[in-house]
Design a protein around this motif. Sequence first.
Motif, mmCIF file in Angstrom:
data_model
loop_
_atom_site.group_PDB
_atom_site.id
_atom_site.type_symbol
_atom_site.label_atom_id
_atom_site.label_comp_id
_atom_site.label_asym_id
_atom_site.label_seq_id
_atom_site.Cartn_x
_atom_site.Cartn_y
_atom_site.Cartn_z
ATOM 1 N N GLY A 47 0.979 -0.961 0.111
ATOM 2 C CA GLY A 47 0.129 0.404 0.237
ATOM 3 C C GLY A 47 0.233 1.333 -0.027
ATOM 4 O O GLY A 47 0.336 1.630 -0.838
ATOM 5 N N VAL A 48 1.661 1.413 0.834
ATOM 6 C CA VAL A 48 2.661 2.855 0.802
ATOM 7 C C VAL A 48 3.540 2.931 -0.656
ATOM 8 O O VAL A 48 3.645 3.743 -1.165
ATOM 9 N N LEU A 49 3.460 1.678 -1.186
ATOM 10 C CA LEU A 49 4.958 1.621 -2.730
ATOM 11 C C LEU A 49 3.915 1.549 -3.472
ATOM 12 O O LEU A 49 4.257 2.413 -4.394
ATOM 13 N N ALA A 50 2.765 1.408 -3.328
ATOM 14 C CA ALA A 50 1.832 2.040 -4.876
ATOM 15 C C ALA A 50 0.776 2.842 -4.494
ATOM 16 O O ALA A 50 0.067 3.164 -4.968
ATOM 17 N N GLU A 51 1.274 3.265 -3.163
ATOM 18 C CA GLU A 51 0.063 4.247 -3.506
ATOM 19 C C GLU A 51 -1.238 4.230 -2.622
ATOM 20 O O GLU A 51 -1.807 4.701 -3.601
ATOM 21 N N VAL A 52 -1.999 2.568 -1.918
ATOM 22 C CA VAL A 52 -2.848 2.540 -2.245
ATOM 23 C C VAL A 52 -3.090 1.952 -1.238
ATOM 24 O O VAL A 52 -2.946 1.857 0.059
ATOM 25 N N PRO A 53 -4.929 2.696 -0.617
ATOM 26 C CA PRO A 53 -5.447 2.456 1.054
ATOM 27 C C PRO A 53 -5.248 1.319 1.763
ATOM 28 O O PRO A 53 -5.733 0.495 1.068
ATOM 29 N N GLY A 66 -5.139 -1.768 -17.449
ATOM 30 C CA GLY A 66 -6.359 -1.744 -16.463
ATOM 31 C C GLY A 66 -6.713 -2.327 -15.402
ATOM 32 O O GLY A 66 -8.088 -2.351 -15.569
ATOM 33 N N ILE A 67 -5.960 -3.561 -15.093
ATOM 34 C CA ILE A 67 -6.152 -3.757 -14.022
ATOM 35 C C ILE A 67 -6.027 -3.502 -12.445
ATOM 36 O O ILE A 67 -5.367 -2.441 -12.343
ATOM 37 N N ASP A 68 -7.209 -3.514 -11.931
ATOM 38 C CA ASP A 68 -6.892 -2.459 -10.460
ATOM 39 C C ASP A 68 -6.228 -3.186 -9.213
ATOM 40 O O ASP A 68 -5.476 -4.009 -9.369
ATOM 41 N N LEU A 69 -5.698 -1.849 -9.434
ATOM 42 C CA LEU A 69 -4.363 -1.997 -8.190
ATOM 43 C C LEU A 69 -4.735 -2.715 -6.634
ATOM 44 O O LEU A 69 -4.316 -3.392 -6.351
ATOM 45 N N ILE A 70 -6.408 -2.662 -6.175
ATOM 46 C CA ILE A 70 -6.362 -3.549 -5.190
ATOM 47 C C ILE A 70 -6.308 -4.676 -5.351
ATOM 48 O O ILE A 70 -6.300 -5.342 -5.017
ATOM 49 N N TRP A 71 -6.946 -5.323 -6.815
ATOM 50 C CA TRP A 71 -7.088 -6.391 -7.362
ATOM 51 C C TRP A 71 -5.696 -7.188 -6.918
ATOM 52 O O TRP A 71 -5.288 -7.993 -6.635
#
Length: 446
Positions: A168-174, A371-376
């Motif tokens: 999450g930190v590296l990809a800036e994802v919640p 277009g791949i969801d970053l959470i997935w």
Amino acid sequence: MDPLSTAMIILAAILVVLASGIWIYVGLILVATFSLMVFGDMALDRVMNIFGSIILRSSGSWELAAIPLFVWLGELILKTDISARIFRGLGPLVRLLPGGLIHSNVLGCTIFSAICGSSAATTATVGKITISELGKNNYRRSLVLGSLAGSGSLGLLIPPSIVMIVYGVLAEVPIDRLFAAGVLPGLFIAGTFSAYVAIICLISGDREKNPENTHQTPAPEASIAEGYGWFDSLRDLAPIIVIITLVLGSIYSGIATPSEAAGIGMLCVLALTALTRTLSWDVFQSSLMAALHTSVMIFTVVIAASLISTALGYLHIPVELANFIVSANISPGQFIILTSVFFIFLGMILDGVSIIVMTLPILFSIVQSLGIDLIWFGIYLVIMVEVGQITPPVGFNLMIIHAIDGVPISRMALYALPFCFLMCACVAVFYFAPNIVLYLPNILFN
């Protein structure tokens, strides 16, 4: 030199440096410096100035504060009798299932994963209790050890997960969305493992016909006694369920951030160990030092990953690779298959955090372009890292079980192989049914 060739040289340099036995963070920093000086034509003093600002920014991330707290929480549970209470409580729940107490491996790892967030701590804690207990009752050894290796890796997937925090930190994802996304896949994989154990035991039985001598001495305090009733089970499991509810509930309700929730969990575990009189000064000190050692290791690798990511960004490699993938008309499915093979290979030689920090700077732009969801993708990446935890020669779960039981790594790898296949099959299910991953984060945070 074209970006693809540059990327291959940098990746080869990383593998060579890591294979040399040098510390991972030192190797990544050396490669990042080399890349900017050679391919970016930068002077050393400019590289150091760039890296100085990146180190200050990456090390000051508030999200990283959750890591030492979750690690310390796991160490406290490992060094006290909380883990033994979990398995005493699980006894009445699993005895009637085909495979009986073998399911305590799967359920125990699932519960412990929801407290700790570490695969190694989960495998070690559960293994120290169940290997001797199930061996004493002549349960099928291949299933006992294989299910422990596979289920122990759930510590990376079921929240709170240290690896998810790093991603999450590296990809800036919640991180709260990542935690929510890991719940259903984690339970799905745990259910798949239990179903496999039940089917095998229905077909061929759950006991060894010629039991091997596991030379283990059962721990009396961890014994899953036959006379243990439902009330006793509830008494032992209730405090753990309350802690899990407080930690995850505070995150999903928006009351606390993951870092604040880690503090809540830490205080709850300290209070529980104090009330049960298992918290001594020696336990407090040794668990704190172990957590410090692990956390510093993770932080140095994360900082080094930020540096290699910065170097690749200056060289425009991620964007150029993304454009190349798009122009080659590679479908998301083909990309997932290719990266899965690559991750399985990396899992044979690297630990989970290292795999993520080494590959994410290169893959991030490609994932976005497809277009791949970053959470997935984060959940997918964590599952592939889990597979690496049980593949030789550097399968950390295999090494932990070897240290506890003495079973050879080669045989342990064979025991764990069905669970590797099951996890890969689950990845295919999640690809074709992405809502299993995305349902909770969409419901909770939209």
